[in-house]
Design an enzyme around this catalytic site. Structure first.
Site, PDB file in Angstrom:
ATOM      1  N   SER A  47     -14.437 -18.181  81.549  1.00  0.00           N
ATOM      2  CA  SER A  47     -15.228 -18.911  80.541  1.00  0.00           C
ATOM      3  C   SER A  47     -14.346 -19.198  79.330  1.00  0.00           C
ATOM      4  CB  SER A  47     -16.455 -18.096  80.135  1.00  0.00           C
ATOM      5  OG  SER A  47     -16.083 -16.764  79.819  1.00  0.00           O
ATOM      6  N   ASP A  85     -10.676 -11.894  85.002  1.00  0.00           N
ATOM      7  CA  ASP A  85     -11.198 -12.876  85.950  1.00  0.00           C
ATOM      8  C   ASP A  85     -10.042 -13.589  86.644  1.00  0.00           C
ATOM      9  OD1 ASP A  85     -13.396 -14.021  87.080  1.00  0.00           O
ATOM     10  OD2 ASP A  85     -14.041 -15.105  85.284  1.00  0.00           O
ATOM     11  N   LYS A 115     -11.995  -9.661  88.693  1.00  0.00           N
ATOM     12  CA  LYS A 115     -13.235 -10.238  89.209  1.00  0.00           C
ATOM     13  C   LYS A 115     -12.882 -11.528  89.930  1.00  0.00           C
ATOM     14  CE  LYS A 115     -16.291 -12.647  86.590  1.00  0.00           C
ATOM     15  NZ  LYS A 115     -16.305 -13.951  87.308  1.00  0.00           N
ATOM     16  N   GLU A 117     -14.794 -14.902  92.314  1.00  0.00           N
ATOM     17  CA  GLU A 117     -16.011 -15.566  92.773  1.00  0.00           C
ATOM     18  C   GLU A 117     -15.998 -15.699  94.291  1.00  0.00           C
ATOM     19  OE1 GLU A 117     -16.597 -19.263  90.678  1.00  0.00           O
ATOM     20  OE2 GLU A 117     -16.323 -18.315  88.724  1.00  0.00           O
ATOM     21  N   GLU A 184     -25.051 -14.232  89.006  1.00  0.00           N
ATOM     22  CA  GLU A 184     -25.240 -15.232  87.945  1.00  0.00           C
ATOM     23  C   GLU A 184     -26.309 -16.243  88.346  1.00  0.00           C
ATOM     24  OE1 GLU A 184     -21.688 -16.874  86.244  1.00  0.00           O
ATOM     25  OE2 GLU A 184     -22.829 -18.255  84.981  1.00  0.00           O
TER      26      GLU A 184
HETATM   27  O1  KIV Z   1     -16.105 -16.286  83.119  1.00  0.00           O
HETATM   28  C1  KIV Z   1     -17.019 -15.547  82.728  1.00  0.00           C
HETATM   29  O2  KIV Z   1     -17.172 -15.281  81.544  1.00  0.00           O
HETATM   30  C2  KIV Z   1     -17.916 -14.986  83.734  1.00  0.00           C
HETATM   31  C3  KIV Z   1     -19.106 -14.229  83.271  1.00  0.00           C
HETATM   32  C4  KIV Z   1     -20.066 -15.057  82.555  1.00  0.00           C
HETATM   33  C5  KIV Z   1     -19.731 -13.466  84.372  1.00  0.00           C
HETATM   34  O3  KIV Z   1     -17.676 -15.166  84.879  1.00  0.00           O
END
Ligand code: KIV
Length: 304
Positions: A47, A85, A115, A117, A184
């Site tokens: 994000s 991420d 993390k 997806e 999400e």
């Molecule tokens: O990129 C991000 O901030 C996210 C969260 C909102 C879960 O994936």
């Protein structure tokens, strides 16, 4: 706050029925504040591309940018679990490359977990990462890196078939060794049912209170952005207005000569006249702004 939250803590918290708190962070000062506030986990979310870099999607974030921001967050934390991420196309092109990129987020970025997806399609990748000692948080439901394929930012898992697919995705991630899974924009009832079926915690965003924890984008939480923010976020502060008002007050003070004041700089006091006298009569040797501009200095197209 005792010690660092680990992926083990996540599992223990789920077992004890203790809700997990997670926020995004992208830089040292905000990560430090969130860590001191006692947030359990900080996510350097992609994000970043939207709320920090100003893009319309998360797709443009690079691995090097993720490493750069992860370093700042890791340096700021003593308590929170730091999760980086994996940006678009850093883990989808092959298991070996995905493991190497995840390893870089840990080794060079200082993250303690990554993390990514995806669900069943990512099972093998997650399994390999876990095998080499890289803890993985899954992310299913609305997966922003697939926003174009999904046809926009829309709730996922509304039908029995789609909800079943989400459960299968979550179970595949758990089976592969993921220590948790972000849900999400999943309907409240579906998120609650999936949370009940898993041993690992679910971390919800826009998926209701039945998840084992919650995550929000920090900028939505503190009102640092234009517009009202997404429906799923609760705004706890209006930092955007505070910054805009502070900047406007600064401009007003500078323009009126109210800033800087005597307290903002050093004066020579009694020694001033001797020192200033040594500088000459106070007239510049050459006018730096001659009328009509400097003929040597022209703008594009030759305009003075
Ligand atoms: O990129 C991000 O901030 C996210 C969260 C909102 C879960 O994936």
């Amino acid at each position: 706050m005792a010690g660092r939250v680990t992926t083990r803590t996540f599992l223990d918290m789920k077992a004890r029925g203790q809700r997990i708190t997670m926020l995004t962070a992208y830089d040292y000062p905000t990560a430090r504040l969130c860590d001191l506030a006692g947030v359990d986990a900080l996510l350097i979310g992609d994000s970043l591309g939207m709320v920090v870099q100003g893009h319309d999607t998360t797709l443009g974030v690079t691995l090097e940018e993720a490493v750069y921001h992860t370093r700042m967050v890791a340096r700021a934390t003593e308590h929170a679990l730091v999760i980086a991420d994996m940006p678009f196309l850093t883990f989808q092109l092959g298991v070996d490359q995905a493991v190497a990129n995840a390893g870089r987020l840990l080794a060079a970025g200082g993250a303690q977990a990554v993390k990514l997806e995806g669900g069943q399609d990512m099972q093998e990748t997650v399994r390999r990462m876990c095998r080499v000692g890289i803890p993985v948080l899954g992310h299913i439901g609305l997966t922003p890196q697939s926003v174009h394929a999904l046809g926009g930012w829309r709730v996922q898992g509304r039908t029995a078939e789609a909800a079943r697919r989400l459960l299968d995705d979550a179970l595949a991630l758990e089976d592969a060794g993921a220590f948790g899974v972000v849900l999400e924009l999943v309907p409240v009832e579906v998120a609650e049912a999936i949370s009940r079926r898993l041993r690992i915690p679910t971390i919800g965003i826009g998926s209701g209170p039945g998840c084992d924890g919650q995550v929000l984008v920090l900028h939505d939480l503190v009102g640092l952005g234009e517009g009202p923010g997404p429906r799923h976020a609760r705004r706890y502060a209006d930092v955007g207005t505070a910054i805009r008002e502070a900047a406007a007050a600064y401009c007003r003070d500078v323009r009126q000569g109210d800033y800087p004041g005597a307290e903002h700089a050093t004066s020579l006091g009694a020694d001033a006249s001797a020192v200033v006298a040594a500088l000459g009569d106070g007239r510049p040797a050459r006018d730096p702004h001659p009328p009509g501009g400097d003929p040597e200095h022209r703008l594009y197209g030759g305009k003075p």
